[in-house]
Design an enzyme around this catalytic site. Structure first.
Site, PDB file in Angstrom:
ATOM      1  N   HIS A  67       0.825  -1.210   0.000  1.00  0.00           N
ATOM      2  CA  HIS A  67       0.000   0.000   0.000  1.00  0.00           C
ATOM      3  C   HIS A  67       0.855   1.254   0.000  1.00  0.00           C
ATOM      4  CE1 HIS A  67      -3.718  -2.201   1.758  1.00  0.00           C
ATOM      5  NE2 HIS A  67      -3.627  -2.283   0.462  1.00  0.00           N
ATOM      6  N   CYS A  72       3.612  -1.746 -24.895  1.00  0.00           N
ATOM      7  CA  CYS A  72       3.249  -1.147 -23.607  1.00  0.00           C
ATOM      8  C   CYS A  72       4.088  -1.705 -22.464  1.00  0.00           C
ATOM      9  CB  CYS A  72       1.763  -1.346 -23.308  1.00  0.00           C
ATOM     10  SG  CYS A  72       1.322  -3.074 -23.103  1.00  0.00           S
TER      11      CYS A  72
HETATM   12  C1  PEP Z   1       4.100  -6.750 -19.980  1.00  0.00           C
HETATM   13  O1  PEP Z   1       4.168  -7.960 -19.701  1.00  0.00           O
HETATM   14  O2  PEP Z   1       4.968  -6.160 -20.673  1.00  0.00           O
HETATM   15  C2  PEP Z   1       2.981  -5.949 -19.482  1.00  0.00           C
HETATM   16  C3  PEP Z   1       2.778  -4.714 -19.905  1.00  0.00           C
HETATM   17  O3  PEP Z   1       2.188  -6.531 -18.538  1.00  0.00           O
HETATM   18  P1  PEP Z   1       2.550  -6.587 -16.976  1.00  0.00           P
HETATM   19  O4  PEP Z   1       3.850  -5.824 -16.792  1.00  0.00           O
HETATM   20  O5  PEP Z   1       1.410  -5.975 -16.272  1.00  0.00           O
HETATM   21  O6  PEP Z   1       2.707  -8.044 -16.781  1.00  0.00           O
END
Ligand code: PEP
Ligand code: MG
Length: 751
Positions: free
Chosen positions: A360, A676
Site C-alpha cells: 500500500h 506497452c
Molecule cells: C508486460 O508484460 O509487458 C505488461 C505490460 O504486462 P505486466 O507488466 O502488467 O505483466
C-alpha cells in the site's frame, strides 16, 4: 532451586529492580532464576557475524561468560534466535540440535526454555532458563520470560549487542546498498530513520488506569487518521478512490477489536499500555510473517504503522518531529498512514527494507511521486539520522532494474550526483516546453505516446503529459490496492471515470491480469513451481468465465454507448483469444446502449502467438506488445530475478528482429500495433522501437516527455539504417545497445 513465586510476582520484582535504573544483566538473571522453576538463567547477546555470546548467567560457570558462543541456528539458544520463537523443552539434551558446551557445566540440566530478545522483528539476543528436573514450562511462565526479554532490549544494546544479520558497523565509511526500484527517481538528502519505539515503562501498578490510557490513545489515533485523510493529503491524491479505499481498510484495522482486546489482556497481566502494544504486535508480526501469502505479509507494515501511531498517542504528544526538507526516510517496513505522515513533513524519498511494488505504501508513494527503493537490507542498522544519502532509483537499465542507495557518499560522488540532478532539472524545464507539441522524430515521423496507468488517481497525468490516451489500463491494480475484486457496480464506476477523464482519447482496458505475483487476499498461494507460467491471467478468466464476464459487463456499462477498447493479457493461442472475444461480444449483445464501436485486442506476451500471426491479425482489432513478459518467455528468464535483470536485453538482435517483423506484418494487415512494456518508457529503447517500425508506445507518465525529447532529436532514417546494418552484419553480440547508444550520443539524442 529457590522458592518459586508466580510469574506476576517475578514481573513485580523486576519492576522494583528496574525502578532503580538500568539493571545489570547479571542481576536480572539472578532474579529470573530465583523466581521461575529454574536453576539457571543465562543471557546471550548477538555479536557481529551472527554469533550469540553468553554475557551474563546465574547458575552456569562464571568463566563461561564472554567465552561460550553459539552461531545463530546452533543449539537450542541458536534455534530460538533463528526462529524468533521460544524453545520450550522438557529434555533439551536429547533434542537433535542440542549443542553441549562443557565450559558451562550445564550437563546436569534437562529442561530448557529459551526465548529470543527481539527488536523490530530482528534478534538482539536470547534469554534462557534451565532446570535439572524434567518439565515443560507453563504458558504463563513462557509469557513472563518473554516479557523479561522485552526488558532486555536496552541493557543488551548498552552491552554492545547488534541485531542479527548485521555486520560490524563502520559509521564513517561510505556504504552502498541495492534493491529493486519501486518508484523511480533520483534524490539526495539527509537520512531520517523510522525506528521502532522501545517502551521505557514496562509495568503498571494500576491496570484499570492503563486500560483508560489505552482507550484514550486509540481514540486519539483514530482522530489522527481521520485528520490525516481529511486535511493532510494533497487533493488530487485524496480524490483517488483507491487512496480512500486503502485508508478505509486501514481505518478498519485500527478499529479491529481482535488485536486491541489482546492488548487489553496483556495490560490486565500487569504490563504498561506501551509494553502491551509491543508484545501483541511482536506476536502478530511473527505470526503474519510466516504466512506464505504475499498480500497478508504486506499487512505487517500496516499493523506496525498502527502500533507506531498508538505508541505515539500513548506518549501524549504525537506531534511530528521536525524533518529536514527533502530528507530520505529509511524504514524497515512502512504503512500507508505513516507514509502520508512523512510526506506531510516534507521527505523527498523513501528506502524500505521490506516492501514490494504491491504494498500500500508503494502504491501511495507512486501517486505522490516519491522515489522508493525496496529491499535494501541492513541499511537501517547502518544509517544514523542526518547521514547524507543518495537515493538513485533511476530506471536506466532494463525492466526490474536495481536502484542504489549510497550512505555517507564520498564528496566527489555527491558532486557527481548533484551535477546529474542539476542536468535533470534543466532537462525537465526543457521538456515542459514539449508538452503541447505532438510527438515526432526529427525527420517528421509522427509517433503516438500513450500512458500506462492502473489507478484512477493517475488520470491527472493525461493533462500533465499531453499523452494521446491510455495505452494500457491495468485493471487488476485497483483491485490489488482495494484488496478484493470489486463488484460490477464498483468496477463500472471506476471504468466510467477513466473514460470521462480520457474525454474521447482512446483507452485500452486490459482485463484482469491476476495470478503469478499479483495475488488477492484470500486467494491461496500458488502451489505451482513456476507461477509466472502457471494458472494466471486470461487462463483464470477462461476457466472462471463468470469473473471475466462480470468485468466485461462493467466495461460495457461504463462505456455507456461510447467507443470501447478491451484487450486480453497472456494470450497464448488464437483459440484462447477467440474464446475471450466471443465472451465479450456475447456480453455486448446484452448491454444497452451498445458501444459506438467495440475494439477487441490482445497483448502479445507469449512467443507462441508469433507463429500464428496471420490468424491473429485477422481476428484482433489491435495488438499491444508486453515486453516485460515477452522478454521473460523469449529468453526463459524470470523477470523478477535480480540475478538476471541485466542479462538479456530488449535491444538484443532477437528481440529487435522480432519487433521489426511484427511491425511489418501488422502494418500490412492494417492492424494497429503498440508496445506497452516498460522497455518503451526508456528513451533509447523507445527510439529503437520506433526505428523498428512501431510508432505507438505506451509508458508511465514520467517517461512521456523524456521519450518525446529523444524522438524529437532522432533522425529516424539514419537510425533505421544503422540498425539494419547492425542486424544484417550477422554479428554475434548479445545486445545492440552499445552501438545504438554510441550513435545516440554522437547525434545529440538525449537517450
Ligand atoms: C508486460 O508484460 O509487458 C505488461 C505490460 O504486462 P505486466 O507488466 O502488467 O505483466
Ligand atoms: Mg504482462
Amino acid at each position: 532451586m529457590a522458592a518459586m513465586s508466580t510469574p506476576r510476582q517475578l514481573l513485580a520484582h523486576l519492576r522494583n529492580l528496574m525502578a532503580r535504573g538500568l539493571a545489570p544483566l547479571a542481576e536480572i538473571a539472578r532474579l529470573v532464576a530465583s523466581e521461575l522453576p529454574a536453576e539457571v538463567c543465562s543471557i546471550y547477546a548477538m555479536k557481529p557475524g551472527d554469533v550469540l555470546e553468553l554475557v551474563a548467567t546465574c547458575g552456569l560457570r562464571e568463566e563461561a561468560v564472554g567465552r561460550t558462543r553459539l552461531r545463530v541456528g546452533e543449539g537450542i539458544v541458536g534455534l530460538a534466535a533463528a526462529t524468533l520463537h521460544p524453545m520450550n523443552l522438557a529434555d533439551a539434551p536429547n533434542h537433535p540440535e542440542f549443542a553441549f558446551r562443557p565450559e558451562t557445566g550445564e550437563e546436569k540440566y534437562v529442561s530448557m526454555l529459551a526465548v529470543p530478545v527481539r527488536r523490530a522483528g530482528r534478534t538482539l539476543g536470547v534469554l534462557a532458563v534451565q532446570d535439572s528436573k524434567s518439565h515443560r514450562y507453563e504458558t504463563d511462565e513462557v509469557e513472563a520470560l518473554e516479557t523479561v526479554a522485552m526488558l532486555l532490549v536496552e541493557p543488551l544494546t548498552a552491552a554492545g549487542a547488534t541485531e542479527g544479520g548485521e555486520e560490524e558497523r563502520g559509521a564513517t565509511l561510505s556504504r552502498r546498498f541495492s534493491g529493486p526500484v519501486l518508484v523511480p527517481g533520483l534524490t539526495i538528502g539527509p537520512a531520517v530513520l523510522a525506528t521502532a519505539h522501545v517502551p521505557r515503562r514496562l509495568f503498571a501498578d494500576d491496570p484499570a488506569a492503563e486500560q483508560e490510557r489505552l482507550m484514550a490513545a486509540v481514540e486519539a489515533m483514530r482522530r489522527g487518521i481521520d485528520e490525516l485523510i481529511t486535511n493532510r493529503m494533497p487533493a488530487d491524491v485524496k480524490s483517488g478512490p483507491e487512496t480512500r479505499e486503502i485508508l478505509e481498510a486501514y481505518r478498519l484495522v485500527a478499529a479491529d477489536p481482535g488485536w486491541l482486546r489482546r492488548v487489553g489482556e496483556a495490560i490486565t497481566g500487569g504490563l504498561s499500555a506501551e509494553a502491551a502494544v509491543h508484545r501483541v504486535v511482536d506476536e502478530l508480526r511473527d505470526h503474519m510473517r510466516r504466512i506464505a501469502e504475499p498480500y497478508l505479509r504486506e499487512r505487517v507494515a500496516d499493523l506496525e504503522d498502527m502500533a507506531g501511531r498508538l505508541l505515539a498517542a500513548l506518549g501524549g504528544n504525537g506531534q511530528p518531529e521536525a524533518v529536514p526538507e527533502g530528507a530520505i526516510l529509511i524504514a524497515r517496513r512502512l504503512g500507508p498512514a505513516e507514509l502520508l505522515h512523512w510526506h506531510d513533513r516534507g521527505i523527498g524519498g523513501v528506502v524500505v527494507e521490506e516492501a514490494s511494488a504491491a504494498s500500500h505504501a508503494t502504491i501511495l508513494a507512486r501517486a505522490l511521486a516519491l522515489p522508493v527503493i525496496g529491499g535494501a537490507r541492513g541499511l537501517l542498522d547502518e544509517a544514523e539520522a542526518g547521514d547524507e544519502v543518495i537515493l538513485d532509483a533511476e530506471e536506466t537499465q532494463r525492466s526490474g532494474s536495481l536502484g542504489q542507495v549510497i550512505l555517507r557518499p564520498e564528496a566527489d560522488v555527491t558532486a557527481g550526483y548533484q551535477r546529474a540532478l542539476e542536468a535533470r532539472r534543466q532537462r525537465q524545464a526543457g521538456w515542459a516546453a514539449l508538452r503541447n507539441r505532438p510527438a515526432a522524430s526529427r525527420d517528421g515521423t509522427s509517433v503516438t505516446l500513450m500512458l500506462n496507468v492502473g489507478l484512477p488517481l493517475e488520470l491527472a497525468q493525461l493533462a500533465a503529459t499531453g499523452a494521446s490516451g491510455i495505452g494500457l489500463f491495468r485493471t487488476e491494480i485497483a483491485m490489488l490496492a482495494r484488496g478484493a475484486i470489486a463488484d460490477v457496480g464498483e468496477q463500472t464506476s471506476v471504468y466510467a471515470r477513466v473514460l470521462d477523464a480520457a474525454a474521447g482519447r482512446p483507452v485500452l482496458f486490459r482485463t484482469l491480469d491476476l495470478g503469478g505475483d499479483k495475488l488477492l487476499p484470500g486467494s491461496p498461494p500458488s502451489a505451482e513451481e513456476n507461477p509466472a507460467m502457471g494458472w494466471r491471467s486470461l487462463r483464470i478468466g477462461l476457466d472462471r468465465p463468470a469473473l471475466l464476464r462480470r468485468q466485461l459487463r462493467a466495461l460495457l456499462l461504463a462505456a455507456a454507448g461510447r467507443e470501447l477498447s478491451v484487450m486480453f493479457p497472456m494470450v497464448a493461442t488464437v483459440a484462447e483469444f477467440c474464446t475471450a472475444r466471443a465472451l465479450l461480444v456475447a456480453e455486448a449483445e446484452r448491454v444497452r446502449p451498445r458501444p459506438e464501436r467495440l475494439h477487441v485486442g490482445t497483448m502479445l506476451e507469449v512467443p507462441a502467438l508469433l507463429w500464428q500471426l496471420p490468424a491473429l491479425l485477422q481476428m484482433a482489432d489491435f495488438v499491444s506488445v508486453g515486453t516485460n513478459d515477452l522478454l521473460q518467455f523469449l529468453f526463459a528468464a524470470d523477470r523478477g530475478s535480480p540475478l538476471l535483470a541485466d542479462r538479456y536485453d530488449v535491444l538484443a538482435p532477437a528481440m529487435l528482429g522480432l519487433l521489426g517483423e511484427l511491425a511489418a506484418k501488422a502494418r500490412a494487415a492494417g492492424v494497429p500495433l503498440s508496445v506497452c512494456g516498460e522497455a518503451a518508457s526508456r528513451p533509447l529503447e523507445a527510439i529503437a522501437m520506433v526505428a523498428a517500425g512501431i510508432t505507438t508506445l505506451s509508458m508511465p507518465a514520467s517517461s512521456i516527455l523524456p521519450v518525446k525529447a529523444a524522438l524529437a532529436a532522432t533522425d529516424l532514417a539514419a537510425l533505421r539504417s544503422l540498425m539494419k546494418e547492425l542486424q544484417g552484419s550477422g554479428g554475434t553480440e548479445a545486445s545492440l545497445r552499445e552501438p545504438i547508444a554510441a550513435w545516440a550520443r554522437e547525434h545529440g539524442v538525449p537517450a
